[in-house]
Scaffold this motif. Sequence first.
Motif, mmCIF file in Angstrom:
data_model
loop_
_atom_site.group_PDB
_atom_site.id
_atom_site.type_symbol
_atom_site.label_atom_id
_atom_site.label_comp_id
_atom_site.label_asym_id
_atom_site.label_seq_id
_atom_site.Cartn_x
_atom_site.Cartn_y
_atom_site.Cartn_z
ATOM 1 N N GLY A 132 -34.025 25.436 70.394
ATOM 2 C CA GLY A 132 -33.233 24.351 70.964
ATOM 3 C C GLY A 132 -33.719 23.829 72.300
ATOM 4 O O GLY A 132 -32.934 23.250 73.059
ATOM 5 N N TYR A 133 -35.017 23.993 72.619
ATOM 6 C CA TYR A 133 -35.547 23.500 73.892
ATOM 7 C C TYR A 133 -36.299 22.184 73.702
ATOM 8 O O TYR A 133 -36.994 21.991 72.694
ATOM 9 C CB TYR A 133 -36.509 24.514 74.506
ATOM 10 C CG TYR A 133 -35.867 25.783 74.984
ATOM 11 C CD1 TYR A 133 -35.118 25.819 76.157
ATOM 12 C CD2 TYR A 133 -36.004 26.969 74.263
ATOM 13 C CE1 TYR A 133 -34.520 26.994 76.591
ATOM 14 C CE2 TYR A 133 -35.419 28.146 74.683
ATOM 15 C CZ TYR A 133 -34.684 28.140 75.846
ATOM 16 O OH TYR A 133 -34.093 29.311 76.270
ATOM 17 N N THR A 134 -36.173 21.297 74.668
ATOM 18 C CA THR A 134 -37.061 20.137 74.722
ATOM 19 C C THR A 134 -38.370 20.589 75.356
ATOM 20 O O THR A 134 -38.438 21.655 75.989
ATOM 21 C CB THR A 134 -36.455 19.005 75.564
ATOM 22 O OG1 THR A 134 -36.351 19.443 76.939
ATOM 23 C CG2 THR A 134 -35.059 18.627 75.054
ATOM 24 N N GLN A 135 -39.406 19.788 75.222
ATOM 25 C CA GLN A 135 -40.689 20.142 75.847
ATOM 26 C C GLN A 135 -40.549 20.219 77.366
ATOM 27 O O GLN A 135 -41.135 21.097 78.007
ATOM 28 C CB GLN A 135 -41.761 19.129 75.464
ATOM 29 C CG GLN A 135 -42.198 19.226 74.008
ATOM 30 C CD GLN A 135 -43.335 18.285 73.669
ATOM 31 O OE1 GLN A 135 -43.597 17.325 74.402
ATOM 32 N NE2 GLN A 135 -44.012 18.539 72.554
ATOM 33 N N GLU A 136 -39.740 19.349 77.919
ATOM 34 C CA GLU A 136 -39.547 19.352 79.373
ATOM 35 C C GLU A 136 -38.811 20.616 79.830
ATOM 36 O O GLU A 136 -39.178 21.232 80.837
ATOM 37 C CB GLU A 136 -38.760 18.112 79.791
ATOM 38 C CG GLU A 136 -38.634 17.965 81.305
ATOM 39 C CD GLU A 136 -37.979 16.654 81.709
ATOM 40 O OE1 GLU A 136 -37.747 16.467 82.910
ATOM 41 O OE2 GLU A 136 -37.700 15.829 80.809
ATOM 42 N N PHE A 150 -43.129 27.135 83.919
ATOM 43 C CA PHE A 150 -43.887 26.599 85.065
ATOM 44 C C PHE A 150 -45.190 25.941 84.606
ATOM 45 O O PHE A 150 -46.263 26.123 85.193
ATOM 46 C CB PHE A 150 -44.179 27.713 86.087
ATOM 47 C CG PHE A 150 -42.949 28.374 86.624
ATOM 48 C CD1 PHE A 150 -42.159 27.735 87.579
ATOM 49 C CD2 PHE A 150 -42.551 29.611 86.148
ATOM 50 C CE1 PHE A 150 -40.997 28.339 88.056
ATOM 51 C CE2 PHE A 150 -41.403 30.221 86.619
ATOM 52 C CZ PHE A 150 -40.622 29.587 87.571
ATOM 53 N N LEU A 151 -45.063 25.163 83.526
ATOM 54 C CA LEU A 151 -46.163 24.365 83.002
ATOM 55 C C LEU A 151 -45.744 22.903 83.039
ATOM 56 O O LEU A 151 -44.599 22.579 83.361
ATOM 57 C CB LEU A 151 -46.495 24.778 81.560
ATOM 58 C CG LEU A 151 -46.914 26.242 81.332
ATOM 59 C CD1 LEU A 151 -47.036 26.529 79.840
ATOM 60 C CD2 LEU A 151 -48.230 26.549 82.036
ATOM 61 N N THR A 152 -46.652 22.011 82.691
ATOM 62 C CA THR A 152 -46.299 20.596 82.645
ATOM 63 C C THR A 152 -45.863 20.209 81.235
ATOM 64 O O THR A 152 -46.229 20.872 80.257
ATOM 65 C CB THR A 152 -47.493 19.714 83.055
ATOM 66 O OG1 THR A 152 -48.530 19.848 82.065
ATOM 67 C CG2 THR A 152 -48.029 20.126 84.422
ATOM 68 N N SER A 184 -47.040 19.774 75.211
ATOM 69 C CA SER A 184 -47.329 18.856 74.113
ATOM 70 C C SER A 184 -48.731 19.096 73.537
ATOM 71 O O SER A 184 -48.921 19.145 72.317
ATOM 72 C CB SER A 184 -47.209 17.406 74.599
ATOM 73 O OG SER A 184 -47.561 16.502 73.570
ATOM 74 N N ASN A 185 -49.699 19.278 74.414
ATOM 75 C CA ASN A 185 -51.081 19.498 73.964
ATOM 76 C C ASN A 185 -51.221 20.804 73.182
ATOM 77 O O ASN A 185 -51.960 20.877 72.194
ATOM 78 C CB ASN A 185 -52.033 19.516 75.161
ATOM 79 C CG ASN A 185 -52.217 18.146 75.783
ATOM 80 O OD1 ASN A 185 -51.907 17.130 75.150
ATOM 81 N ND2 ASN A 185 -52.701 18.099 77.017
#
Length: 331
Positions: A16-20, A27-29, A34-35
């Motif tokens: 249930g997590y978004t990428q953000e 602690f990643l972007t 996404s990559n």
Amino acid sequence: MKHLASNLYYLRTRNGYTQEELANHLFLTHQTISNHETGKTEPDFSIIQKYADFYHISAEDLLLNDLSKKEKNSRIIFDSVIFDKRDKVFIIISGTKGTYSYKNIKKCEILNEKARYKGKEEPFTHQVVTGVDWLVQANILEQPFYVGLRLTMKDGTHLAIYTSKQPTRTQTDFHIRDVKEAEKIKELIDKIIMKYKNDESYKMDNVNSKNIFFDKDRQTFQILSGSKGIYPMKDVCKCQIVFEDAKYYGKTKPFSHRLLISSFESFFVTLRDTYVGLEIELKNKEKLYVYVSNIKQKHHSDAFKADVKVAETLKKYFKTIITGNKTMKDE
């Protein structure tokens, strides 16, 4: 690494997590997440281990196994929460999002939270009663609410699981549906609470720690004398006390030369040197052996009786493990 990208996407969406959101936790972007999920770039091993630790799985599973297939049969899935029988954790999708351990749940209640307070204060601080007072509190005052469960954890914190996807009112079709879903979840959680309550009613302080060590956090046990190694508790299906003729100790496979001890042995057997131990059978029929005796003992000596008492204590604890395994399988 052929399954890495698909596993990362599967684990994130299933939890249930978004990428953000995941990027903030690790602690990643957002772009890095996404990559990794599309296979555009591959993470180095330190990042792979960070993913594995976050999802409570091994790096090997993350890299080599298709988790969408492997985990299908080990999970009980609701819209608002997922129960992982293998790793003994539950993942809240709607409510206090995150992954939590079965063993930390203390209490579970079905409650209704006033819609305007949801997400703004501690879960279920502002409740709506739907018993005999529902006409007054819900219809007349027109207070929409969310149906859910409040979990009290052993450290005193509260978690929320919301079975309502949108605000509802008493006795509507949505309200009845959401309550039924909450009742199903509560029934499962109550079984989990009872299972761990029974486990903890037996104190580990009474278990011999010289030759075997139980790690309840990792759900493993380590044999230090006998069939040395670390083994998962979930694989244990039988345990019995066994006795070995001391003259074969260290020369053959543990307990391959056993003594059948009863209250009717001859004087010769009574004087025989003996090692006391345990035979543990796993689900794959493999048999493990633990030496309870650290030195050979004369049968019927006080030292022998003391070792037998320790073996009985260990056997009793293994019985709680076996009972727990059967309970989780039934769930």
